[in-house]
Design a protein around this motif. Structure first.
Motif, PDB file in Angstrom:
ATOM      1  N   LEU A  83       0.854  -0.999  -0.215  1.00 37.54           N
ATOM      2  CA  LEU A  83      -0.332   0.149  -0.245  1.00 37.54           C
ATOM      3  C   LEU A  83       1.286   1.576   0.330  1.00 37.54           C
ATOM      4  N   ASN A  84       2.046   1.165   0.856  1.00 33.34           N
ATOM      5  CA  ASN A  84       2.786   2.219   1.576  1.00 33.34           C
ATOM      6  C   ASN A  84       3.141   2.436  -0.190  1.00 33.34           C
ATOM      7  N   ASN A  85       3.858   1.708  -1.459  1.00 32.20           N
ATOM      8  CA  ASN A  85       4.363   1.187  -2.380  1.00 32.20           C
ATOM      9  C   ASN A  85       3.306   1.478  -3.637  1.00 32.20           C
ATOM     10  N   LEU A  86       2.217   1.861  -3.361  1.00 31.71           N
ATOM     11  CA  LEU A  86       1.210   2.494  -4.426  1.00 31.71           C
ATOM     12  C   LEU A  86       0.806   3.605  -4.823  1.00 31.71           C
ATOM     13  N   TYR A  87       1.195   3.535  -2.699  1.00 32.87           N
ATOM     14  CA  TYR A  87       0.427   5.665  -2.824  1.00 32.87           C
ATOM     15  C   TYR A  87       0.445   6.697  -3.868  1.00 32.87           C
ATOM     16  N   ARG A  99      -8.667  14.440  -8.648  1.00 37.53           N
ATOM     17  CA  ARG A  99      -9.430  14.101  -7.709  1.00 37.53           C
ATOM     18  C   ARG A  99      -7.924  13.838  -6.586  1.00 37.53           C
ATOM     19  N   ARG A 100      -8.616  12.665  -5.028  1.00 32.86           N
ATOM     20  CA  ARG A 100      -8.033  12.562  -4.223  1.00 32.86           C
ATOM     21  C   ARG A 100      -7.212  10.737  -3.591  1.00 32.86           C
ATOM     22  N   VAL A 101      -6.572  11.118  -3.058  1.00 38.26           N
ATOM     23  CA  VAL A 101      -6.600   9.432  -2.655  1.00 38.26           C
ATOM     24  C   VAL A 101      -6.203   8.972  -1.194  1.00 38.26           C
ATOM     25  N   GLY A 102      -6.401   8.503  -0.155  1.00 37.79           N
ATOM     26  CA  GLY A 102      -6.116   8.348   1.191  1.00 37.79           C
ATOM     27  C   GLY A 102      -5.656   6.976   0.781  1.00 37.79           C
ATOM     28  N   LEU A 103      -4.799   6.933   2.784  1.00 41.46           N
ATOM     29  CA  LEU A 103      -4.181   5.640   2.808  1.00 41.46           C
ATOM     30  C   LEU A 103      -3.884   6.107   4.597  1.00 41.46           C
ATOM     31  N   TRP A 104      -5.318   4.428   4.745  1.00 43.12           N
ATOM     32  CA  TRP A 104      -5.107   3.486   5.771  1.00 43.12           C
ATOM     33  C   TRP A 104      -5.082   2.732   5.724  1.00 43.12           C
ATOM     34  N   ASP A 107       0.050   1.189  10.259  1.00 39.88           N
ATOM     35  CA  ASP A 107       0.543   2.322  10.949  1.00 39.88           C
ATOM     36  C   ASP A 107       0.859   4.107  10.207  1.00 39.88           C
ATOM     37  N   VAL A 108      -0.434   4.692   9.963  1.00 38.49           N
ATOM     38  CA  VAL A 108      -1.184   5.608   9.826  1.00 38.49           C
ATOM     39  C   VAL A 108      -1.652   6.081  11.062  1.00 38.49           C
ATOM     40  N   GLY A 109      -0.992   7.154  10.974  1.00 34.75           N
ATOM     41  CA  GLY A 109      -1.533   7.620  12.358  1.00 34.75           C
ATOM     42  C   GLY A 109      -3.263   8.485  12.647  1.00 34.75           C
ATOM     43  N   ASP A 110      -3.721   8.829  13.907  1.00 35.71           N
ATOM     44  CA  ASP A 110      -5.626   9.156  14.020  1.00 35.71           C
ATOM     45  C   ASP A 110      -5.203  10.495  13.575  1.00 35.71           C
ATOM     46  N   THR A 111      -4.321  11.909  13.403  1.00 36.98           N
ATOM     47  CA  THR A 111      -4.384  12.613  12.710  1.00 36.98           C
ATOM     48  C   THR A 111      -5.414  12.062  11.209  1.00 36.98           C
ATOM     49  N   GLU A 112      -3.950  11.643  10.374  1.00 34.88           N
ATOM     50  CA  GLU A 112      -4.521  11.495   8.870  1.00 34.88           C
ATOM     51  C   GLU A 112      -5.607  10.758   9.226  1.00 34.88           C
ATOM     52  N   ARG A 113      -6.422   9.764   9.057  1.00 37.82           N
ATOM     53  CA  ARG A 113      -7.432   9.118  10.414  1.00 37.82           C
ATOM     54  C   ARG A 113      -8.314   9.656  10.196  1.00 37.82           C
ATOM     55  N   LYS A 114      -7.693  10.725  11.101  1.00 36.85           N
ATOM     56  CA  LYS A 114      -9.521  12.011  11.249  1.00 36.85           C
ATOM     57  C   LYS A 114      -9.791  12.910  10.535  1.00 36.85           C
ATOM     58  N   ARG A 115      -8.680  13.128   9.322  1.00 36.73           N
ATOM     59  CA  ARG A 115      -8.581  13.898   8.307  1.00 36.73           C
ATOM     60  C   ARG A 115      -9.555  13.398   7.088  1.00 36.73           C
ATOM     61  N   ILE A 116      -9.229  11.933   6.944  1.00 35.33           N
ATOM     62  CA  ILE A 116      -9.681  11.565   5.660  1.00 35.33           C
ATOM     63  C   ILE A 116     -11.532  10.814   6.449  1.00 35.33           C
ATOM     64  N   LEU A 117     -11.713  11.035   7.598  1.00 37.01           N
ATOM     65  CA  LEU A 117     -13.466  10.741   7.777  1.00 37.01           C
ATOM     66  C   LEU A 117     -13.930  12.128   8.025  1.00 37.01           C
ATOM     67  N   ALA A 118     -13.030  12.741   7.985  1.00 39.82           N
ATOM     68  CA  ALA A 118     -14.306  14.617   7.723  1.00 39.82           C
ATOM     69  C   ALA A 118     -14.109  14.597   6.137  1.00 39.82           C
ATOM     70  N   ASP A 119     -13.378  14.866   5.665  1.00 39.16           N
ATOM     71  CA  ASP A 119     -13.058  14.810   3.910  1.00 39.16           C
ATOM     72  C   ASP A 119     -12.949  13.072   3.489  1.00 39.16           C
ATOM     73  N   PRO A 120     -13.455  12.826   3.463  1.00 39.16           N
ATOM     74  CA  PRO A 120     -13.307  11.364   2.629  1.00 39.16           C
ATOM     75  C   PRO A 120     -12.218  10.791   0.985  1.00 39.16           C
ATOM     76  N   PRO A 121     -11.870  10.862   0.605  1.00 37.54           N
ATOM     77  CA  PRO A 121     -10.719  10.624  -0.519  1.00 37.54           C
ATOM     78  C   PRO A 121     -11.783   9.863  -1.668  1.00 37.54           C
ATOM     79  N   ASP A 122     -11.427  10.246  -2.878  1.00 33.56           N
ATOM     80  CA  ASP A 122     -12.020   9.381  -3.655  1.00 33.56           C
ATOM     81  C   ASP A 122     -11.616   7.740  -3.399  1.00 33.56           C
ATOM     82  N   ILE A 123     -10.306   7.734  -3.816  1.00 34.90           N
ATOM     83  CA  ILE A 123      -9.895   6.415  -3.512  1.00 34.90           C
ATOM     84  C   ILE A 123      -8.989   6.218  -1.907  1.00 34.90           C
TER      85      ILE A 123
END
Length: 709
Positions: A83-87, A99-104, A107-123
């Motif tokens: 996943l890290n390699n593909l991101y 368009r936007r891509v998220g990674l979850w 090993d992904v921190g809580d700050t990034e997870r909250k950002r994804i939940l608040a504004d979901p990416p397209d992929i």
């Protein structure tokens, strides 16, 4: 590229001007129409064959032209590193279209997870376990996050389908479809497999030829053909890991070499030997820390005259740059695994795929010859999803209770429809209710006290994953985490000498300074002299086909690949050593006192299934031979019907089945036994026992039974 690909114009533009491609690869071009049509697809090409683009380009085109909004595409892989390699790669493609891509993942921190939940990416790039965690989390608004999902890409589909992680993924995906209130298109990416149609039907929900699903399935395969693509494969015999290191250090200098080993221990030994010979060497295996693996893979990708030693962690599609050579120490377990590794090379124009086999023992030399013989015959193993995943059925029923808080005792099937995973759902649910894993409150089922006790640790984290990771101690040098080590490799508490022998980790030797059993941590410091380390490993059960191929090699068939002079000599020695253990038309049976040795060349599973069919005679099985004590008349085996026969499994092995606590002990044991059965192989061997052999005295020449398969 002159248009007409079926892709969005912006993607066509960037393929030419940003990637510098004159055209799409055949698989990519052939995949556009079925993916854009919304069909479930299995896209097959060798490693580094452009499968990611074959799925992502059409899905991005549909996303833009059909105006998908919110989280529309899930992309799952078996490995966080993949996943890290593909991101960054998928992010670049999405950026072309705004368009936007998220990674979850874990090993992904809580700050990034909250950002994804608040504004979901397209992929969203993720793992099945992280999807499960999102589904059971009270912090996630499931309807908001998943209601717009249109498609899921399953990378390394063959790896999922061959394990319980695949069943878990299908269970999670069925629940996601109910939340999305629409069918979710399934696009599986795989290297060569022997039964792509069957795996495609499984991907659609566990269907089979006799139980097809109602969805359209398209298989798109890129076939490598032509004289120019003929791989360069050589089989050599070197006799030891140290000799393998000497050969590797002297060959192909100035080139990038990826060396595959079949165990973590051998990879560490080889890396140490190579470094001692002055070869720039990196290491990658599952017991190294994620940071150490990342450093190794990045450094290797940028270097030239170097070697990376790896286990199967680099067999999958992690990008480590262009390779010059693949070297295989001993033999992969399957032809499919060999094809994955072979496909790592030959990516640059004017280069050929290649693999050099270096066998370190007579046994592994024969294994390598057998695999190469099957490969030259065009054989690739069919993928068989593990049978009767009742423990995963229990996990899904419990996970749904966590997700929903409660669900209808009479309507639970609506969450999974006809998914084969839930075939034993009524039986499993009955046990969960009877034992208090689920409790009934007015027709609604919710988590009960037994589930709290068995799985409630760390907020039910044990329920999120379909596999148990080996419990290992963290190895730390200073403030740097190096990796993890089995407790069996370390002295126990109270031992006076911690440094009787250094341990090997990341290709270097380390002195054990301190073991903190409470924190499960080992403090080490570097030393110059060689160490050793062992990890837990189970007996390797080779397939019936691989063992039959080894038998054919012993009987005189030689794989159509170049053999070194050492390999030719070793082949003669191996055939001589086993001359009395094989016969072209008969099964060799050797009587020695009360013991009967059946040289079946059928594999451990077939041998143990045969033993069960013979009434469970005492003895021991290996891949090539089985020992029977007090077996009686062996010709009785020819009258055994193996349809319902399962090997005997020790009761203590039930603990190795994840979620076994949520099944009746007898059902858990039966599940394990069914998964170890090889009825086809046992039947083939039993056919050889049509006529009983003439008993001979101990030490005499082997008796031989005719009608060998």
């Amino acid at each position: 590229m002159s248009g007409g690909t079926g892709l969005d114009e912006a993607i066509e533009y960037h393929v030419v001007n940003s990637l510098g491609w004159a055209s799409l690869r055949p698989l990519q071009a052939d995949s556009v129409e079925p993916v854009r049509a919304g069909a479930d697809c299995v896209l097959i090409a060798p490693t580094a064959g452009g499968k990611t683009e074959a799925a992502v380009f059409p899905l991005l085109s549909s996303m833009v032209q059909e105006e998908w909004t919110g989280l529309s595409v899930l992309y799952v892989t078996p490995l966080r590193a993949l996943l890290n390699n593909l991101y960054p790669r998928v992010t670049k493609y999405a950026d072309w279209l705004g368009r936007r891509v998220g990674l979850w993942h874990g090993d992904v921190g809580d700050t990034e997870r909250k950002r994804i939940l608040a504004d979901p990416p397209d992929i969203l790039l993720t793992t099945p376990e992280s999807l499960e965690a999102m589904l059971v989390s009270r912090r996630v608004d499931h309807d908001r996050l998943f209601s717009g999902v249109r498609a899921i890409v399953i990378d390394e589909l063959h790896a999922f389908a061959a394990s319980d992680r695949g069943w878990h993924l299908l269970g999670v995906l069925a629940r996601l479809e109910r939340l999305a209130q629409r069918p979710i298109q399934r696009v599986g990416l795989s290297a060569t497999v022997g039964n792509p149609e069957e795996i495609g039907r499984w991907l659609q929900g566990g269907g089979t030829a006799s139980r097809p699903g109602g969805r359209e399935l398209r298989v798109v395969s890129e076939v490598v053909s032509g004289a120019s693509s003929e791989p360069e494969v050589l089989l050599d015999y070197v006799g030891s890991v140290s000799n393998a290191a000497k050969v590797i250090s002297s060959l192909h200098r100035g080139e990038k070499r990826l060396v595959f080993c079949e165990s973590r221990r051998v990879s560490e030994q080889l890396a140490f030997e190579l470094r001692a010979l002055g070869v720039q060497t990196f290491v990658s295996h599952s017991s190294l820390s994620a940071e150490e693996r990342r450093r190794s893979e990045e450094a290797f990708a940028e270097a030239q005259n170097t070697v990376i030693v790896a286990t199967s962690t680099l067999e999958l599609g992690i990008d480590i740059g262009d390779l010059d050579r693949v070297i295989q120490i001993d033999a992969p377990r399957t032809v499919a695994s060999f094809l994955q590794r072979l496909g790592r090379t030959g990516r640059r124009s004017g280069t050929r795929r290649n693999t050099l086999f270096l066998a370190t023992s007579s046994e592994t030399f024969l294994e390598a010859a057998g695999v190469l013989l099957l490969w030259r015959r065009g054989f690739v193993e069919p993928i068989s999803p593990p049978s009767h995943p009742r423990h995963l059925t229990a996990q899904q029923l419990l996970a749904l209770a966590l997700q929903e808080g409660a669900y209808g005792a009479s309507t639970w099937k609506e969450w999974w429809g006809d998914l084969a995973l839930m075939d034993d759902g009524d039986e499993v649910l009955g046990f969960l209710r009877a034992e208090g894993f689920l409790v009934d409150d007015g027709g609604l089922l919710m988590i009960g006290p037994a589930a709290e006790k068995a799985f409630g640790r760390r907020h039910f984290m044990d329920l999120l994953s379909s596999f148990d990771a080996e419990k290992e101690l963290r190895v730390v040098a200073g403030n740097k985490e190096i990796g993890f080590i089995s407790p069996l490799a370390l002295p126990r508490e109270g031992s006076e000498k911690l440094d009787s022998k250094p341990i090997l980790m990341n290709g270097r030797a380390w002195h054990v300074e301190q073991i903190n059993w409470e924190r499960f941590e080992v403090l080490v410091s570097p030393v110059a002299h060689k160490g050793d380390v062992r990890w837990h490993s189970d007996a390797i059960a080779l397939s019936f086909e691989v063992m039959r191929a080894q038998r054919d090699v012993l009987l005189g068939e030689t794989p159509d690949v170049p053999l070194s002079r050492r390999a030719v000599d070793r082949l003669d020695l191996v055939r001589g050593a086993h001359a009395e253990h094989v016969s072209a038309d008969r099964l060799v049976v050797d009587y020695s006192g009360d013991d009967v040795h059946l040289w079946t060349w059928a594999g451990l599973k077939a041998n143990e299934t045969l033993r069960a069919g013979l009434g469970g005679a005492e003895g021991q099985s290996f891949n090539d031979v089985m020992v029977l004590r007090g077996a009686g008349d062996l010709s009785e085996a020819s009258r055994v019907t193996f349809d319902d026969v399962v090997p005997r499994i020790p009761v203590e092995m039930v603990d190795t089945l994840k979620f076994s606590a949520a099944l009746p002990a007898s059902v858990a044991l039966t599940t394990l036994a069914e998964r170890f059965a090889d009825r086809r192989g046992a039947t083939a061997i039993s056919t050889a026992l049509m006529r009983p052999p003439n008993a001979e005295s101990a030490g005499s020449a082997p008796a031989k039974v005719e009608n060998s398969p």
